[in-house]
Every structure is written in structure tokens, then in C-alpha cells.
Write a protein that holds these residues in place. Structure first.
Motif, mmCIF file in Angstrom:
data_model
loop_
_atom_site.group_PDB
_atom_site.id
_atom_site.type_symbol
_atom_site.label_atom_id
_atom_site.label_comp_id
_atom_site.label_asym_id
_atom_site.label_seq_id
_atom_site.Cartn_x
_atom_site.Cartn_y
_atom_site.Cartn_z
ATOM 1 N N GLN C 73 -49.838 35.679 20.268
ATOM 2 C CA GLN C 73 -48.653 36.500 20.522
ATOM 3 C C GLN C 73 -47.952 36.826 19.186
ATOM 4 O O GLN C 73 -47.528 37.945 18.946
ATOM 5 N N ALA C 74 -47.842 35.794 18.351
ATOM 6 C CA ALA C 74 -47.141 35.959 17.076
ATOM 7 C C ALA C 74 -47.842 37.013 16.215
ATOM 8 O O ALA C 74 -47.213 37.884 15.633
ATOM 9 N N ARG C 75 -49.178 36.940 16.184
ATOM 10 C CA ARG C 75 -49.914 37.906 15.359
ATOM 11 C C ARG C 75 -49.751 39.327 15.890
ATOM 12 O O ARG C 75 -49.638 40.281 15.136
ATOM 13 N N ALA C 76 -49.753 39.452 17.213
ATOM 14 C CA ALA C 76 -49.538 40.776 17.813
ATOM 15 C C ALA C 76 -48.150 41.299 17.419
ATOM 16 O O ALA C 76 -47.968 42.465 17.068
ATOM 17 N N LEU C 77 -47.198 40.375 17.452
ATOM 18 C CA LEU C 77 -45.825 40.736 17.077
ATOM 19 C C LEU C 77 -45.772 41.199 15.620
ATOM 20 O O LEU C 77 -45.144 42.205 15.285
ATOM 21 N N LEU C 78 -46.474 40.453 14.752
ATOM 22 C CA LEU C 78 -46.511 40.797 13.342
ATOM 23 C C LEU C 78 -46.991 42.246 13.166
ATOM 24 O O LEU C 78 -46.407 43.022 12.407
ATOM 25 N N ALA C 79 -48.054 42.591 13.917
ATOM 26 C CA ALA C 79 -48.585 43.953 13.821
ATOM 27 C C ALA C 79 -47.516 44.965 14.228
ATOM 28 O O ALA C 79 -47.332 46.009 13.566
ATOM 29 N N ARG C 80 -46.771 44.646 15.313
ATOM 30 C CA ARG C 80 -45.733 45.581 15.767
ATOM 31 C C ARG C 80 -44.640 45.735 14.698
ATOM 32 O O ARG C 80 -44.134 46.830 14.477
ATOM 33 N N VAL C 81 -44.317 44.603 14.100
ATOM 34 C CA VAL C 81 -43.268 44.645 13.063
ATOM 35 C C VAL C 81 -43.704 45.550 11.920
ATOM 36 O O VAL C 81 -42.970 46.440 11.477
ATOM 37 N N LEU C 82 -44.959 45.340 11.468
ATOM 38 C CA LEU C 82 -45.456 46.130 10.339
ATOM 39 C C LEU C 82 -45.484 47.613 10.693
ATOM 40 O O LEU C 82 -45.224 48.464 9.839
ATOM 41 N N GLU C 83 -45.776 47.867 11.944
ATOM 42 C CA GLU C 83 -45.849 49.261 12.389
ATOM 43 C C GLU C 83 -44.458 49.895 12.430
ATOM 44 O O GLU C 83 -44.243 51.006 11.952
ATOM 45 N N SER C 84 -43.501 49.146 13.002
ATOM 46 C CA SER C 84 -42.165 49.745 13.193
ATOM 47 C C SER C 84 -41.373 49.783 11.883
ATOM 48 O O SER C 84 -40.431 50.551 11.735
ATOM 49 N N GLU C 85 -41.739 48.928 10.903
ATOM 50 C CA GLU C 85 -41.019 48.956 9.621
ATOM 51 C C GLU C 85 -42.008 49.232 8.501
ATOM 52 O O GLU C 85 -42.469 48.319 7.827
ATOM 53 N N PRO C 86 -42.383 50.480 8.326
ATOM 54 C CA PRO C 86 -43.421 50.775 7.319
ATOM 55 C C PRO C 86 -42.972 50.432 5.903
ATOM 56 O O PRO C 86 -43.813 50.249 5.028
ATOM 57 N N ASP C 87 -41.662 50.337 5.662
ATOM 58 C CA ASP C 87 -41.174 50.070 4.303
ATOM 59 C C ASP C 87 -40.951 48.584 4.053
ATOM 60 O O ASP C 87 -40.153 48.208 3.200
ATOM 61 N N ALA C 88 -41.604 47.744 4.827
ATOM 62 C CA ALA C 88 -41.386 46.312 4.642
ATOM 63 C C ALA C 88 -42.707 45.562 4.698
ATOM 64 O O ALA C 88 -43.662 46.008 5.311
ATOM 65 N N ASP C 89 -42.739 44.429 3.971
ATOM 66 C CA ASP C 89 -43.866 43.526 4.084
ATOM 67 C C ASP C 89 -43.489 42.461 5.103
ATOM 68 O O ASP C 89 -42.307 42.134 5.253
ATOM 69 N N ALA C 90 -44.484 41.893 5.776
ATOM 70 C CA ALA C 90 -44.176 40.841 6.739
ATOM 71 C C ALA C 90 -45.311 39.834 6.772
ATOM 72 O O ALA C 90 -46.473 40.199 6.593
#
Ligand SMILES: Nc1ncnc2c1ncn2[C@@H]1O[C@H](COP(=O)(O)OP(=O)(O)OP(=O)(O)O)[C@@H](O)[C@H]1O
Ligand SMILES: Nc1ncnc2c1ncn2[C@@H]1O[C@H](COP(=O)(O)OP(=O)(O)OP(=O)(O)O)[C@@H](O)[C@H]1O
Ligand SMILES: [Mg+2]
Ligand SMILES: [Mg+2]
Lengths: 297, 219, 297, 219
Positions: C73-90
Motif C-alpha cells: 500500500q505504501a509503495r502504491a501511495l509513493l507512486a501517487r505522491v510522485l505523480e501528483s507532485e511532479p516538482d518533489a522527490d519522495a
């Protein structure tokens, strides 16, 4: 004898100041600037450090509770926290309160929260150590609280606390170093300015010696004038500091709201006396060196 | 009172200013020191009150070897010597009466005594009315008379006067010289450097002539 | 004509410096100190502000996940975060990693964790915005991430960020104000010092005028000397700054590790030229004023 | 060349230094100005080259009203007037030859011309060998001769000499006076303030006597 010579010399120092004010004026100004700079540098340094300490102290510890925690459980936990950390204050912030706070903090951006289906914020307990604990102590408390049941996460701004600690350490080293360097340079300038002022009166020294004055008798009025100039310079520096304190600081006060809780820098009587003493010594010693230079030739 | 043994004074790169001068001036004597411009008269006087050191030779003043004086001894020598400098050397930022009084001030006299004696001397040189002027406001001759008053004010045992009448008219010259003769009569040893042949012929005294640093006549 | 007069005057300025170095020396020293102070003040200010900006930029956003979240779940979330915030590293930090980090951070105090029955730390995702986003932007990002599922709490050092913002604002106002005040005072001292140096040569001015020199001709060598002194003073200030940069700063470097990422203050050629220009102008103008004062009488 | 109409000079609180002086000195004249110390001789000369302003009265120098000169006009007046100051007024931090040359420098002469003419004048006053000395290293008479050389170096139309021989021996006095007479013969108007009665009687020229600021005789 001593008394009437002292009185005569003081009179002469005053008369000289009156007849040829420029050399004295320049010495006074230079001493004033040097002391003002040194003093405000020292004050600024002290202020910055106490600001850092206060920030470190303000570091509160936030216990993020398991979202499933009930209000009753939370209150019981609060009691345990208060019991185990007698040197800290603690309050319970429930989920609704947390959301309200976030809204206020976000201000114009609060709209971003409107899309939330449910309140995502966990309940928290905020622990504020009393006094000004060292960063290391804050860490230990945080680690202890971590063990309590229902505590999901403990946050105490570790990263920032480290930065502050480092900043404080660097301020101590760097600030003191540059204070010494600047004071040294200022003293050099003061000494040379006094020398220039004496240089402008070198004929006087020569004539006094030719007419039978001992070195001490020639030196005396210069020393007295030097001490007087130092006192006046220190007085001027104090006056400027007081003026800055009165007129300048309040104007930037609003920029310093974040520093509320830190005592505004205060000029104490003991500081003032110290400064006057330093001024007099600088003037005296500077004149001594300068006159010695022209007595020798 | 004053003795010079084989005294020479050289500045590097120039011919000697004084060249093997041997002299003896007795206590209470009055001596003219004469010679052309640059002969070394002022330099000779300077050596006597220790404003400079001879390159070689010995100088005794009042029985003391001037060359052996310590740094601290010099002021005490000078207090017994009144000097009229060729360029006056008045303190610019002190009034006339303060200038004259300074020679007493260094002796630690009281304010009232200083004032009284300084004013008396100023009266003798005809400048009582200028007592509170600053030297820069005086005419050349007036400045010279202030310098003379200062040299006389503490009744020195030796009086050295370098061209003391160069800026004075004949009437004043005579009255000033009278002051020097009076001091001499009271026992002061007086040495006056001068170019003025008129003085030498009017007042016959022992005359030491210098030329290019050598004593050319002494009579 | 102009050329040979200029040459003659330059020669004279050099000769004067040689025959009577004290007045020039004092002017040079005073100008050097004033410029050195002004310059290091300005550099310090600029450095402090860029430090603050960089700290603000470093503000990473930590997403505390629900303790029940699985690694997938966490990894899926990480992908969503990276997608929704293109100007950020996560990055995803699991519970075991979090505990290891805490142990390292605690150092000697790590023993406090030994009594733990189970790992109390939640898994987190650390989001670091790229570039140097304003505090306000960081807030919006945090609010958006808050809405994601499994995110229990978002932490972005709000309190500290606010403090930094306020500190930055106050540095701008207070620092600039005191820079101006100190420079003003230093200029006053410089002007008066030059005046004293000219005062020591007032006879010279009088004689020159009496012999038929025009005011301009009297003034010229003083202006030239003033400009030369200003240049020398500025050179000395630059030299000291360079020396401080080379010998002093490295010694306090370890105290500044926290500032890594901020470019060390650099003296650029353009700054050096500006400083030399200011020095020459100050010397020139100070001499002008000083001589004018004595030409009038 | 020089005219004074009812010129007075007062310093507040003192008796007038010059009191209703009216004078006329023709182009090419040679004039002695004499009088006791403090009579106002130096003050009178100062007014002529605009170092001071009269309290009342008009002064014409070379046809120009000195009182009406602008700030910028003063240096140009002074360049036509050579002055020997009673206190020499030499630039301390310049060598003898630089001091003499300064009067030419302000005129914009070339370096080589300045040097050549300055050295020639120094030779005339017998000081060529001291050309590179600083003034403080010179004897009183030598300094005075440097001042004279400077006053003469740019062949001024007017020469004002204040007690130019006060520090010179009789031999030098004559040779210096010869320089002044030579300049006078070349057309320079010369005014010499002096106390020296010997000079007045040896060289018969028009003599203006001042006393307490008033002209007491003119013959
Ligand atoms: N500090 C010095 N350095 C070099 N030479 C010097 C110094 N002081 C004096 N002299 C030289 O020594 C010589 C004698 O000078 P001194 O002042 O004794 O002469 P003087 O006899 O008093 O002359 P005057 O009658 O002109 O005053 C002069 O040629 C002078 O240039
Ligand atoms: N700036 C001044 N302020 C006040 N009084 C002054 C000033 N300058 C000169 N005096 C007075 O004016 C009088 C005349 O001075 P001046 O210099 O003209 O005399 P002098 O004839 O040249 O005398 P000497 O032969 O002694 O040189 C003197 O009494 C002097 O004190
Ligand atoms: Mg002499
Ligand atoms: Mg005169």
C-alpha cells in the motif's frame, strides 16, 4: 600641590578643547564609533544566542496518537504523561481541534481542506518541557514518551533542533572571533587617530620640553584630555545605543514578534559603567602611546 | 659656568657645523656670540641646553657633563637656563601670559605667583596690554619680546638669547638689552648670539666670533 | 600642460606620503575599517538571508502513514505522491528503517529504546520539494498530501517555517537599517579623520595661497592624495576580507556544516571594483570637504 | 602703482592698528617702511597682497581696487607680488628648491624651467648648496634667504619685503639689498619694512615712517 596641578591641567584640557576642538572631536567620534560597534555587536550576539536558546526551549514534543484512540483513553494518557514528566506541561488536542487549527494556519489556503471526506488528522498530546532544556534532554523525553501505549509517533522537530544547536555553536565561535577582530581593528584606528591628533600638536610638545617640562608634565594634559575624550566617546556611544533602543528597535519590533518571550536587550548600569571605563582607558592609553612617540624625538 | 672641550657637530653629508670648539665662559659673564649666517651660533646654543648632542667633545654646564645627563636630568638642566629662541617657539594655543608663565608652571609655582611674575616681566618688555592675546595675533617684534619675557621669568642662572633683537627697533633693542644687563648684574651668565655690529660696538663685552664652525676670535 | 601638472601632483602625493606618512596612514586605516565593516556586514546579511532561504527550501514534508499500512500500500501511495507532485522527490521509509534512524539519532541515548515491546514508529513517506519553494507553497503541498488515503498526519515544520519567514523579514528591515546607520557613522568618522589630517597641514594650505596658488591648485594634491588613500583603504579592506575568507572562515567551517548547500560568500571582481570606487570617492570627497574648510579662512 | 586712501584697520577691542593711512607709491619706486615694533608695518603690507581686508578705506594695487577683487582674482594679484614674510612661511615638507620653485609652479611653468630659475635665485642668495635640504634643517638666516629667493623668482612687478635682513649678518645684508636694488632697477616696485636704522642711513631712499598706525613722516 597635586590637587592644584590637577585642577590647572583639567582647566587647560577644557581650554584646549575649546580653542582647537577638531583633534579632540575626531578622537571622541572615533572612540564612540568603535565602542558603539563593539557594544551593538556584543548585544546582537547575546540577543541572537538567547533567541536560539528560547527557540530550542520552545521546542514542544507532539505525541501523535493512534487515530483509533478514544477521548477517554487520550485523557488517561495525558494524566500518565503529566505524571511521568513532572517538568513539562501537556495538553490534549482532539481531532476536531486539530482540524480547526489547521484551517486557521492555512488562512487563504483553507479551501484545500474542503474536499476532505473525513477528518484525516490524528488526536495529539502536546508536551512542553518547562525551563530551557538542552536539545539532548528533549531527545530523551521524546524517546521515553514514545514507549507509551496509543502513541503512534513522537515529533519534536529534531532536524531544526540540530540546526539550532549547530547555529548556536557557530555563533559562539564565529561571533566571538569576529568581535575580537573588529574590536582589534577599531582599536588600531583609535590609537592612530589619537596619534594624528597629537601629531597636529607636535610643536607644542617640542616647545614644552625645551622650556624645561619633564616628560611627565608634558604627558599629563594629553593623558587627561585622552581620558576625557574616551569618556565623551563612551557617553556618545551609550547615547546612540539608548537612542537606537528607543527609536530604532520599536520600528523593527513587529519583525521581531517571533522573538517574544526573549527579553529585549537591556543596557544595564553596570554595562554603562564598564563602557565608560573602557572608553577612558582607551583614550588614556592611546594618548600615552601617541605622546611617547613624540616625546622620544 | 660653561665649558666646551673640542666640541664638534656634524650632520651626515655636510661640512661640520661646529668644528673642534673649545670655550670657557665664567659664571656671571656676558658674552656676545657672533658670526655670519650659518656659522653655527644657534647650533652651539642648542648644545648648551641639550636640544642636541655633539658628535664629539665634552660640554660642561654648571659643572655637569651635559652628555652624561639622563633623560630625566635634561628638564632640570633646562629649568636653570632661560632661552630666547631665534624663531621664538611660542605655544600657539596659549595666551601671552600663559606662555610666559609656562616656564614657572613647570617649576610647580602657584597660580597667583605665576600670574604676578609673568605680568611683571611682560610689563618690562612693554607688552602688559597684550597679556591675553594669542601669539599669532602679535607682531613679529611683540612675539620676540614675549620670548624674552619667558626666558627671564624664572631668573635663570644662565640666559641664552639667539638673535633676541632681530625684530626690534633701536629704542626697544636698547631697553631689552638693558634687561639682559640687569639680569647679568644679578649674577646670571648671559650669552647672546647676534649679527648686529651696532650692538657689538655700542656695548663692549667679550665677543666670540664663529665662522664655518670654528672660533675665529675671542676678545 | 594638464598631463604634466597631473604627473607633478602625483609625484608630490607620493613624496608627501613618504615624508609625513602618519596623516595618510590614519586616513587609509579609517577608510579601510569603515569599508571592511560595511562590506562584511553586507556579506553577512546576504549570507544569513540565503541560509534562511535554503533552510526554508530544505523543509521536507513527512507523511505519517496509518500504522496498519502494508508495504505494498505504501509503495502504491509513493507512486501517487510522485505523480501528483511532479516538482518533489519522495522516498518511502518503513517502520524498521525509522527505528534504525532513531537509534542512530539518539546515539548514547539509544538504550531508551531497548525497553520497547514492539516498534512504535509508523511508516512514513518523506517528500522534498525541489527548487526553493516559498513557505506558502510548502503549505499548499502539505494540505494536498493530507487528503491521500492512509496518510495519518502531515508534518512540515510549520512552526519553524513561520519563524524563519519572520526572521528573514526582520533581517531585511533591521539589517539594512543598521547597515545604513553604521555606514553613516563610519563616513562621519572618515570625513572628520581626513579633516584632522588636513588640519595637521593647515599651515601648508595658508602658505600656498599666500604665494599665489588658486584654490583649485591648492586643492588638487589633497584630492589626489585623498583618492589614493581611499584606494589604498579599499585595497586594505579587500585584502582583509580575502584573508578572513581564506584563513578565518575555514576554521569556523565545521560550525557551518549545517549551512552546506548555501554557496559560501564570494568576493566577485565587480564587488571589488565597486569597493575600490567607493573608497576613492570617499577619500576624494572627504578631502574636498576638509580642504574647503581651510581654504575659506 | 600702490595707492591707499584713508585706510584703517581695527581688531575689535584694540586701538586701531592702521589709522587713516593715505599713501601713493609710484611704479618703479623703492620705499623703506619703518616704525617701532607694533606700528602696523606688517599689517600694511598684508593689506596690499590681500591677506587681510581694511576696516575702511580703499586700496589700489596696479590700478585695481583690492577690496573689490573676487575670490578668484586674489591669486592672480598675488602672482604679480613677491612677498618676503617676516616669519618666512616656508613649506616644511618641501625642499628649499621646491619652496622657491612653488611660486613658479602655480604659474604653470615647466619642471625644467622651474628648477633652473629656482637654482639661479638660490645661487644669488648663496644657498645653492642647500637646494635639497628641508627648511627645518636651515639656520634662521638661511631660511630668510630662501624666502627672499622665492619672492624674487618670478620677477614680480611689486616686491614686499617684511624685515628681510633681520637674521642676516652685515655682509649678507648688503648683498641681499643689492638683489632688491637690482630688481628695482629692472622696474619692480619695492617696499621694504625694516627697523634697521643703519640701512636707512646707508641707502637713502624714500622712507615712510609709521607709528601707532599713523604715517608720521614720508620723505
Ligand atoms: N638638523 C640639521 N641638519 C642638517 N644641517 C643642519 C641642521 N641644523 C643646522 N644645520 C646646518 O648647520 C649650519 C649652522 O646652523 P646654525 O643654525 O647654527 O647657524 P647660525 O650661526 O645660527 O646662523 P644664523 O645666523 O643664520 O641663524 C647651517 O648651515 C645649517 O644648514
Ligand atoms: N590678528 C590680529 N588680531 C589682533 N591684533 C593684531 C592682529 N594682527 C596684528 N595685531 C596687532 O596689530 C599691531 C600691529 O602689528 P604689525 O604686525 O603690523 O606690527 P609691525 O609694525 O609689523 O611690528 P613688528 O616690527 O614688531 O613686526 C600689533 O600691536 C599687533 O598686536
Ligand atoms: Mg641661528
Ligand atoms: Mg612686522
Amino acid at each position: 600641590m597635586i590637587a592644584h596641578v590637577a585642577w590647572r591641567l583639567s582647566r587647560r584640557a577644557a581650554v584646549n578643547l575649546w580653542r582647537a576642538p577638531l583633534p579632540s572631536l575626531v578622537s571622541v567620534l572615533t572612540i564612540a564609533l568603535a565602542l558603539f560597534l563593539g557594544m551593538s555587536f556584543a548585544i546582537g550576539l547575546a540577543f541572537a544566542r538567547s533567541l536560539l536558546v528560547s527557540w530550542g526551549a520552545q521546542a514542544s514534543i507532539t505525541l501523535y496518537l493512534d487515530p483509533a484512540t478514544t477521548d477517554d483513553q487520550a485523557r488517561a494518557l495525558l494524566a500518565r504523561v503529566l505524571e511521568s514528566e513532572p517538568d513539562a506541561d501537556a495538553v490534549y488536542v482532539d481531532r476536531a481541534q486539530a482540524l480547526r487549527r489547521l484551517r486557521v494556519d492555512l488562512g487563504d489556503l483553507a479551501g484545500a481542506l474542503d474536499g476532505l471526506a473525513q477528518n484525516p488528522l490524528p488526536p495529539t498530546i502536546e508536551v512542553t518541557p518547562r525551563g530551557s532544556p538542552e536539545p539532548a534532554v528533549v531527545r530523551v523525553i521524546a524517546a521515553q514518551l514514545q514507549r507509551l501505549p496509543q502513541v503512534a509517533q513522537v515529533d519534536y522537530g529534531r532536524e531544526w533542533l540540530d540546526k539550532l544547536t549547530a547555529l548556536g555553536r557557530s555563533l559562539r565561535g564565529f561571533g566571538l572571533g569576529s568581535l575580537i577582530a573588529v574590536l582589534g581593528a577599531a582599536l588600531l584606528v583609535v590609537a592612530n587617530t589619537i596619534r594624528l591628533a597629537v601629531y597636529a600638536r607636535r610643536d607644542e610638545i617640542e616647545i614644552m620640553k625645551l622650556v624645561g617640562a619633564t616628560d611627565g608634565y608634558v604627558r599629563m594634559p594629553f593623558l587627561l584630555e585622552g581620558a576625557l575624550q574616551g569618556l565623551l566617546g563612551a557617553g556618545l556611544a551609550l547615547g546612540s545605543l539608548a537612542a537606537a533602543d528607543r527609536w530604532f528597535l520599536p520600528r523593527v519590533q513587529q519583525a521581531f514578534v517571533f522573538a517574544s518571550g526573549v527579553a529585549a536587550p537591556q543596557i544595564l548600569l553596570s554595562h554603562a559603567l564598564l563602557l565608560l571605563g573602557i572608553g577612558a582607558l582607551v583614550g588614556l592609553f592611546g594618548s600615552w602611546l601617541a605622546v611617547a612617540r613624540f616625546l622620544r624625538t | 659656568m660653561i665649558q666646551l672641550f673640542h666640541v664638534s657637530k656634524c650632520y651626515p653629508g655636510d661640512a661640520p657645523v661646529l668644528d673642534d670648539v673649545t670655550l670657557r665662559i665664567e659664571k656671571g659673564e656676558f658674552v656676545w656670540l657672533t658670526g655670519p649666517s650659518g656659522a653655527g651660533k644657534s647650533t652651539l646654543l642648542k648644545l648648551l641646553f641639550c636640544a642636541d648632542q655633539p658628535t664629539s667633545g665634552q660640554i660642561l654646564v654648571g659643572g655637569r657633563n651635559v652628555g652624561r645627563l639622563t633623560q630625566a636630568g635634561v628638564p632640570f638642566l633646562r629649568r636653570n637656563i632661560g632661552v630666547v629662541f631665534q624663531d621664538f617657539k611660542l605655544l600657539e594655543n596659549r595666551t601671552v601670559v600663559e606662555n610666559v608663565g609656562y616656564a614657572l608652571e613647570v617649576l610647580g609655582a602657584s597660580d597667583s605667583e605665576i600670574r604676578e611674575r609673568a605680568l611683571r616681566r611682560l610689563e618690562q618688555v612693554g607688552l602688559k596690554h597684550k597679556a591675553t592675546s594669542l601669539p599669532l595675533r602679535l607682531s613679529g617684534g611683540e612675539q620676540q619680546r614675549v620670548a624674552i619675557a619667558r626666558a627671564l621669568v624664572n631668573e635663570p642662572t644662565i640666559l641664552l638669547a639667539d638673535e633676541p633683537t632681530g625684530n626690534l627697533d633701536p629704542g626697544l633693542t636698547d631697553s631689552i638689552l638693558q634687561l639682559l644687563f640687569d639680569a647679568n648684574a644679578r649674577g646670571t651668565t648671559v650669552v647672546v648670539a647676534t649679527h648686529d655690529r651696532g650692538l657689538l660696538s655700542r656695548y663692549h663685552k667679550r665677543t666670540i666670533a664663529l665662522d664655518k664652525g670654528k672660533v675665529t676670535s675671542d676678545a
